[in-house]
Design an enzyme around this catalytic site. Structure first.
Site, PDB file in Angstrom:
ATOM      1  N   ARG A 313       0.822  -1.229  -0.056  1.00  8.35           N
ATOM      2  CA  ARG A 313       0.083   0.104   0.095  1.00  8.35           C
ATOM      3  C   ARG A 313       0.931   1.168  -0.025  1.00  8.35           C
ATOM      4  O   ARG A 313       0.525   2.179  -0.771  1.00  8.35           O
ATOM      5  CB  ARG A 313      -0.919   0.025   1.068  1.00  8.35           C
ATOM      6  CG  ARG A 313      -1.938  -0.989   1.147  1.00  8.35           C
ATOM      7  CD  ARG A 313      -3.125  -1.171   2.082  1.00  8.35           C
ATOM      8  NE  ARG A 313      -4.062  -0.061   1.877  1.00  8.35           N
ATOM      9  CZ  ARG A 313      -3.997   1.209   2.331  1.00  8.35           C
ATOM     10  NH1 ARG A 313      -3.229   1.497   3.279  1.00  8.35           N
ATOM     11  NH2 ARG A 313      -4.517   2.032   2.055  1.00  8.35           N
ATOM     12  N   CYS A 358      14.926  -4.400  -4.098  1.00  6.49           N
ATOM     13  CA  CYS A 358      15.632  -3.475  -4.898  1.00  6.49           C
ATOM     14  C   CYS A 358      14.788  -2.662  -5.835  1.00  6.49           C
ATOM     15  O   CYS A 358      14.624  -2.535  -7.012  1.00  6.49           O
ATOM     16  CB  CYS A 358      16.482  -4.340  -5.904  1.00  6.49           C
ATOM     17  SG  CYS A 358      17.592  -5.406  -4.934  1.00  6.49           S
ATOM     18  N   GLU A 359      14.357  -1.592  -5.027  1.00 10.49           N
ATOM     19  CA  GLU A 359      13.321  -0.597  -5.672  1.00 10.49           C
ATOM     20  C   GLU A 359      13.105   0.483  -4.659  1.00 10.49           C
ATOM     21  O   GLU A 359      13.033   0.415  -3.682  1.00 10.49           O
ATOM     22  CB  GLU A 359      11.677  -1.061  -5.814  1.00 10.49           C
ATOM     23  CG  GLU A 359      11.462  -2.420  -6.579  1.00 10.49           C
ATOM     24  CD  GLU A 359      10.912  -2.015  -7.789  1.00 10.49           C
ATOM     25  OE1 GLU A 359      10.853  -0.881  -8.359  1.00 10.49           O
ATOM     26  OE2 GLU A 359      10.991  -3.050  -8.814  1.00 10.49           O
TER      27      GLU A 359
END
Ligand SMILES: *Cc1c(COP(=O)(O)O)cnc(C)c1O
Length: 430
Positions: A313, A358-359
């Site tokens: 979310r 990895c973002e």
């Protein structure tokens, strides 16, 4: 914070159980729900609706754990499903197919067959093409399909655009102005039985007025249909009641229901509601552990073992979730009389709460003032709805365990996934 999650001394509890005990026994990340909180919301609906024929169809997509569905089923609830998979969950959890309404714009032939076989209460049909398909599939099975049209009342729910569903430009439901013509068409289809009307205008609504506006428009249609000899058995006004994540002031369940009953003004049709978030959202937290504290040049990061795959979310809607330490550091409690306020400064920092994925979008919370040490446990609040049910295996991360606390008892209601489960269906080619 719902009263079912509370500090006792410096320790955060769910009902009678310290969250630290749950982490010790079941590890992190872990979703933790309060059984009392789960049942409390449903009871509020039931009490507010006393005296009017009704059915509460819990929106399964908010949280579809079998134990939660079973708790609701045993309290008499029905279910609002949006896929054949959710129907299978409801049946596996002991739910009654005759209390199931089936929503969604893309019902496949297989899903329609499954629902007709199970004998659900009603299909909430969302297009003319779906009406044709439903009639055909029912014919091929020698059955009559109970149908209701999901009408788009073109009301602005004033919520996040991704979770607003009742505007003309949305993909949901049939246009208000086309509804009468479609009802006439449905009436002439031999394998359909028209049973009701339905709308759902969006999620996380914090005001009552859009619900009332939608209800008034739907009721006007019901009257027009009655004039044409099309008499409906039920009116389904959908879900969408919001919860408090931060400082929102959504309506109380009792007030929302009273307002809806006010618009019905003594009509006799059965009232169906499809609450999701308001029943489970504040009944659950995501328990996570700090892996590392990283003090950068511009920002401090608390890297935790939960990530956007567990709770999407924040990344998806920029949603806010309150984050609390499971053990309050003694120096963090403000005690101006001891003259040691400086200690607090040392321990407490403004942190970005981020996961290992990895973002850059992998965050749970921005700029949180927390007094924490590495290995500290954190509780991400209001995570009981659209948390676990929207989780994924991105980065080959097994999904979290789920625990329900009931008084002093803790029940593991979903085991943590294993990595081998994640690639069990995959094949290497030669
Ligand atoms: C998602 C959904 C609900 C539940 O919405 P909440 O905001 O969680 O109450 C109800 N009905 C339909 C058709 C839905 O798609």
């Amino acid at each position: 914070m719902s009263s079912y999650f509370h500090y006792r001394g410096s320790q955060l509890y769910v009902e009678q159980v310290p969250l630290a005990d749950i982490a010790a026994q079941f590890d992190t990340p872990c979703y933790v729900y309060s059984r009392a909180a789960l049942t409390d919301g449903l009871r509020q609906f039931t009490e507010a609706l006393r005296g009017h024929e009704h059915l509460i169809c819990y929106a399964v997509k908010a949280n579809s754990n079998l134990a939660i569905l079973n708790i609701f089923a045993r309290l008499g609830a029905g279910f609002d499903i949006v896929s054949g998979g959710e129907l299978q969950r409801v049946l596996a959890a002991g739910g009654d197919a005759r209390k199931v309404v089936f929503s969604g714009v893309g019902k496949s032939v297989a899903e329609i067959r499954m629902a007709l076989d199970a004998g659900i209460l009603c299909f909430n049909v969302e297009s003319a093409a779906e009406l044709d398909r439903l009639n055909k599939v029912a014919e091929s099975m020698g059955k009559i399909a109970p149908a209701s049209l999901r009408v788009n009342p073109d009301v602005d729910a004033k919520t996040h655009p991704y979770i607003s569903t009742g505007l003309k430009q949305n993909k949901f439901g049939v246009a208000y102005d086309e509804a009468i013509a479609l009802y006439r068409r449905a009436r002439d289809m031999p394998h359909l039985r028209i049973t009701g009307i339905d709308c759902h205008i969006g999620s996380q609504l914090t005001e009552t007025s859009p619900f009332i506006a939608a209800a008034e428009k739907i009721l006007a249609l019901v009257d027009t249909l009655a004039d044409e000899g099309i008499h409906l058995e039920h009116i389904d006004l959908g879900g969408g009641v919001g919860i408090c994540y931060r400082n929102e002031t959504p309506p109380e369940i009792a007030d929302y229901v009273a307002a809806l009953l006010g618009t019905l003004r003594g009509r006799s049709e059965k009232l169906i509601l499809e609450p999701g978030r308001v029943l489970t959202g504040n009944a659950g937290v995501l328990l996570t552990r700090v892996e590392y504290l990283k003090h950068g040049e511009e920002k401090n990061f608390a890297i935790v073992d939960a990530a956007m795959n567990d709770l999407v979310r924040p990344a998806l809607y920029d949603a806010f979730h309150e984050i609390l330490p499971v053990a309050q550091e003694p120096s963090h409690k403000s005690n101006p009389s001891n003259g040691r306020g400086g200690e607090r400064e040392n321990l407490s920092s403004i942190y970005e709460i981020v996961g290992p994925i990895c973002e850059t979008g992998d965050f749970i919370g921005h700029a949180r003032d927390l007094a924490i040490t590495p290995q500290a446990l954190l509780a991400v609040l209001s995570a009981g709805a659209y948390g676990m049910s929207m989780s994924s295996n991105y980065n080959t991360r097994p999904r979290a365990a789920e625990v329900i606390v009931d008084g002093i008892a803790m029940h593991l209601v979903r085991e943590r996934e294993t990595v081998s489960q994640l690639y069990a269906g995959e094949k290497i080619i030669l």
